[in-house]
Scaffold this motif. Structure first.
Motif, PDB file in Angstrom:
ATOM      1  N   TRP A 107       2.062  61.002  12.811  1.00 43.33           N
ATOM      2  CA  TRP A 107       2.343  60.252  11.594  1.00 43.33           C
ATOM      3  C   TRP A 107       2.838  61.133  10.455  1.00 43.33           C
ATOM      4  O   TRP A 107       3.193  60.609   9.389  1.00 43.33           O
ATOM      5  N   VAL A 160       6.396  60.348   9.864  1.00 50.89           N
ATOM      6  CA  VAL A 160       6.444  58.989   9.312  1.00 50.89           C
ATOM      7  C   VAL A 160       6.143  59.019   7.813  1.00 50.89           C
ATOM      8  O   VAL A 160       6.813  58.356   7.011  1.00 50.89           O
ATOM      9  N   ALA A 161       5.138  59.807   7.434  1.00 50.66           N
ATOM     10  CA  ALA A 161       4.803  59.930   6.014  1.00 50.66           C
ATOM     11  C   ALA A 161       5.957  60.556   5.235  1.00 50.66           C
ATOM     12  O   ALA A 161       6.321  60.092   4.145  1.00 50.66           O
ATOM     13  N   LEU A 190       8.593  58.011   4.880  1.00 52.22           N
ATOM     14  CA  LEU A 190       8.237  56.986   3.901  1.00 52.22           C
ATOM     15  C   LEU A 190       8.631  57.435   2.495  1.00 52.22           C
ATOM     16  O   LEU A 190       9.201  56.656   1.719  1.00 52.22           O
ATOM     17  N   THR A 227      11.519  55.631   0.319  1.00 53.12           N
ATOM     18  CA  THR A 227      11.153  55.061  -0.978  1.00 53.12           C
ATOM     19  C   THR A 227      12.112  55.542  -2.058  1.00 53.12           C
ATOM     20  O   THR A 227      12.512  54.775  -2.939  1.00 53.12           O
ATOM     21  N   ALA A 260       3.917  62.063   2.013  1.00 53.61           N
ATOM     22  CA  ALA A 260       4.830  61.039   1.494  1.00 53.61           C
ATOM     23  C   ALA A 260       5.366  61.434   0.123  1.00 53.61           C
ATOM     24  O   ALA A 260       6.560  61.285  -0.169  1.00 53.61           O
ATOM     25  N   ALA A 317      12.201  46.698   7.216  1.00 55.86           N
ATOM     26  CA  ALA A 317      11.071  47.615   7.068  1.00 55.86           C
ATOM     27  C   ALA A 317       9.861  47.135   7.868  1.00 55.86           C
ATOM     28  O   ALA A 317       9.144  47.940   8.484  1.00 55.86           O
ATOM     29  N   VAL A 361       8.050  49.424  10.737  1.00 54.82           N
ATOM     30  CA  VAL A 361       6.621  49.756  10.656  1.00 54.82           C
ATOM     31  C   VAL A 361       5.885  49.250  11.895  1.00 54.82           C
ATOM     32  O   VAL A 361       5.056  49.957  12.493  1.00 54.82           O
TER      33      VAL A 361
END
Length: 710
Positions: free
Chosen positions: A41, A44-45, A48, A52, A96, A522, A526
């Motif tokens: 993850w 993924v973070a 993100l 954003t 993130a 999104a 996810v």
């Protein structure tokens, strides 16, 4: 009674506290079972945070996100110092925040010098790269001119093929005439934003040249870039000539990454059949080259009993494969997708050399982390998303216990082995097709439905037959013996093209979808990550956001009216879904853009032909029924000004007025006036009439650097 009530009030908080403790304990137990998956993850973070930054329009939003993630990290560490849940949340939030700060810093650091307005100029500049596009009968030059204040430092120019001589090479300085324009942004909401890509690639303008190319200074003979580009172009021409025809164009692409020779009908057939990934030098091609080099090295060295018994042949073969992969990456242009594939392949080879199981999701996560750290902007591009989604889906499928049990090798007749192998290919192709479909629909508004079946034949054919045959033919050409093998290459490539055209022309071969809401996309991303990256039973929770996002995307209707940012072009969606254009002579680019955004393939008609429209040379008036009411649209389409009283009367009778000029103050439609003044602030428009709503390309206060220059 008071005592009883007091006892009840004292018991209730204890019960709620017990429930919270029980929930935390269950989450801790889940995370303990999934602890090997937690590092997956991290990219993924990071992604993100990057996503954003692209999704929010101004620095206030970026700062708020970074501070919010910092606060979440502090809370996670403070309240969960002894809990894996708290530490995991804290680390995720920190990464993130770093992702958002990383892409922000990179975007500002690029500081691309961008042209402010179109110019026609005669200039002298250095050639940075040369890309031949024989299918378009043109050549694309990347130019650099750091000394001319009237021009951006780096820009891109297209020339007619007959203007280019051998002297037009990397490192040469040339003088030519060209019309340059700022990199175009998205024309309508949901359209392709080239300005964003140009900013990160340092392309300050694009244009087309004419006339003769004057060589001011020849290319330096010791330039490694020039030498590499020349060798690459020579090899591409050699391969294309040896194979010939449309097959030769594909062969040159597989050998050098040069896709300029491929005819548009062949490229479109590859896209519609789900085989377009075979034309992009990426993981498949790099893996094939490394695999051939590793296998040949291992087999040749094993011929010596002394080496076989005493030398670390696996390590030596892995090194040879690594060198072959690096050389192939550099030779094919070292584009970001190829570099990304090369990094992943190097990690696999390191695992092989260490005797570890290298093909794991941790490998994919490591590769994604490296790419996002060095090229964070690639996250929002289709290449990154398609390649990593495909690899992640394949590994997640084959790591599942049921798949392992079904496809594991066993002692059985060869017919059963072939059947099991074919079943594995079919399952893999089907899973990849499902994983890639939302990405293809989001970026291209279309996706092949039969790609899984086509890839069952196409991928093994390309990996195990075509690429090795090309390598063998090139080797035999050294001795003048390559002709028979080149004939085989042509035959196998002809089979590949026949598969592509056959699948692409099958009825309902392509799924079409209008521009998808970002939030729906999104949700599917996810959900897909949740489904692939966890191993325990709660992974199935990922199906809920996938299903919600898919339903949202499917029920979102296309816009009723599309307007380009300059106000010159407008498309109205008819009741049968086809489009009618304000200017029937609009070029192919405008037509394709309107069709893709609306999710249709039918040829767009003319607004003049609608029974509810009235048009003359200067303007059009159309009537639509949407949402139980009548909408009247008035649009100008010539440079001649209309008589003021007539114009004011038309505006007052219309609900919507569209114009590429500034309308007078007396023009007051009932709902929306989209003239040059408004469109300069909003960019292109997507107008929905049921319910009424307007989406814009530009957002108020948009502070992304390529938008500040528009």
């Amino acid at each position: 009674m008071r005592g009883i009530l007091g006892a009840r009030t004292s018991i209730a908080p204890a019960g709620r506290q017990s429930d919270r403790a029980s929930l935390i304990d269950r989450l801790e137990a889940h995370l303990e079972r999934e602890r090997d998956q937690l590092p997956l993850w991290l990219p993924v973070a990071l992604g993100l945070g990057i996503a954003t930054w692209f999704g929010l329009a101004d620095r206030n939003g970026w700062i708020a996100f970074i501070l919010g993630m910092a606060g979440l990290a502090v809370a996670g560490f403070a309240f969960g110092r002894r809990l894996r849940l708290g530490r995991s949340i804290g680390i995720f939030a920190i990464v993130a925040a770093l992702g958002c700060a990383l892409i922000w810093a990179r975007a500002e650091y690029r500081a691309t010098d961008t042209l402010d307005r179109p110019v026609v100029s005669r200039f002298t500049a250095e050639i940075v790269s040369v890309e031949h596009l024989p299918a378009r009968e043109s050549v694309r030059l990347m130019m650099r001119n750091p000394g001319d204040p009237e021009l951006p430092e780096q820009f891109r120019v297209n020339l007619a093929e007959d203007m280019v001589t051998d002297a037009v090479a990397v490192g040469a300085w040339v003088t030519l005439d060209a019309r340059l324009m700022p990199p175009p942004g998205a024309t309508v909401p949901g359209g392709y934003d080239f300005a964003q890509r140009a900013w990160f690639e340092r392309i300050g303008a694009t244009g087309r040249a004419w006339g003769e190319v004057e060589i001011v200074r020849s290319a330096a003979g010791d330039s490694w870039r020039g030498w590499l580009e020349e060798r690459r172009a020579t090899l591409a021409a050699h391969v294309a000539d040896r194979v010939g025809g449309r097959e030769g164009a594909i062969a040159a692409t597989l050998a050098t990454g040069d896709r300029g020779r491929i005819a548009e009908e062949d490229a479109e057939a590859m896209r519609r059949s789900g085989l377009a990934h075979l034309l992009a030098i990426s993981g498949l091609h790099v893996t094939a080259v490394i695999g051939v080099a590793l296998l040949l090295t291992l087999k040749l060295l094993a011929l010596s009993p002394k080496l076989a018994l005493n030398a670390p042949l696996i390590l030596i073969a892995a090194g040879a494969g690594a060198l072959a992969g690096l050389a192939y990456t550099l030779f094919t242009g070292a584009e970001v997708p190829t570099v990304r594939a090369c990094i992943a392949a190097m990690l696999v080879l390191i695992g092989v050399a260490l005797g570890r199981d290298a093909i794991t999701l941790r490998l994919v996560a490591t590769g994604a982390l490296v790419v996002l750290l060095f090229w964070p902007e690639t996250l929002v591009g289709p290449s990154f998303q398609l390649s990593f989604a495909a690899v992640t889906a394949i590994i997640a499928l084959h790591e599942h216990p049921r798949t392992k049990k079904l496809l594991s090798r066993r002692d059985e007749p060869w017919t059963a082995k072939m059947g099991r192998f074919t079943l594995g290919l079919l399952l893999t192709g089907l899973v990849v097709e499902i994983a890639l479909m939302p990405i293809a629909l989001f970026h291209f508004n279309k996706a092949g439905l039969y790609g899984a079946l086509a890839n069952i034949v196409a991928i093994p054919l390309t990996s195990f037959v075509i690429i090795p045959l090309e390598a063998l033919a090139l080797f035999l050409d050294i001795f003048g013996l390559g002709a028979p093998v080149w004939w085989l290459v042509g035959q196998t490539l002809g089979l590949l093209l026949d598969i592509a055209h056959g699948v692409s022309t099958t009825p309902s071969a392509v799924a079409l979808l209008p521009a998808m809401p970002m939030a729906a996309y999104a949700l599917m991303i996810v959900g897909g990550l949740w489904l692939c990256l966890w191993k325990s039973g709660w992974r199935v929770w990922g199906l809920a956001p996938i299903l919600a996002g898919a339903i949202w995307a499917l029920v979102t209707p296309p816009a009723d009216i599309l307007v380009t940012g300059d106000g010159r072009h407008m498309a109205i969606r008819e009741s049968d879904g086809t489009l009618a254009l304000l200017r029937p002579r609009a070029g192919d680019y405008v037509r394709d853009m309107f069709n893709e955004t609306s999710g249709v393939e039918d040829v767009a008609g003319a607004l003049d032909d609608l029974p509810t429209a009235w048009c003359n040379a200067d303007s059009c008036r159309a009537t639509l029924w949407r949402g139980g009411r009548q909408w009247r649209i008035f649009a100008t389409r010539s440079r001649y000004y209309l008589p003021y009283p007539d114009l004011v009367r038309e505006c007052a009778a219309a609900d919507i007025v569209i114009s590429d000029r500034r309308m007078p103050e007396g023009c007051t439609p009932r709902w929306l006036l989209a003239d040059r003044t408004m469109l300069r602030e909003t960019g292109g428009l997507a107008i929905s009439l049921s319910p009424p709503g307007v989406k814009t390309v530009l957002e108020p206060g948009d502070d992304r650097p390529w938008r500040r220059r528009q």
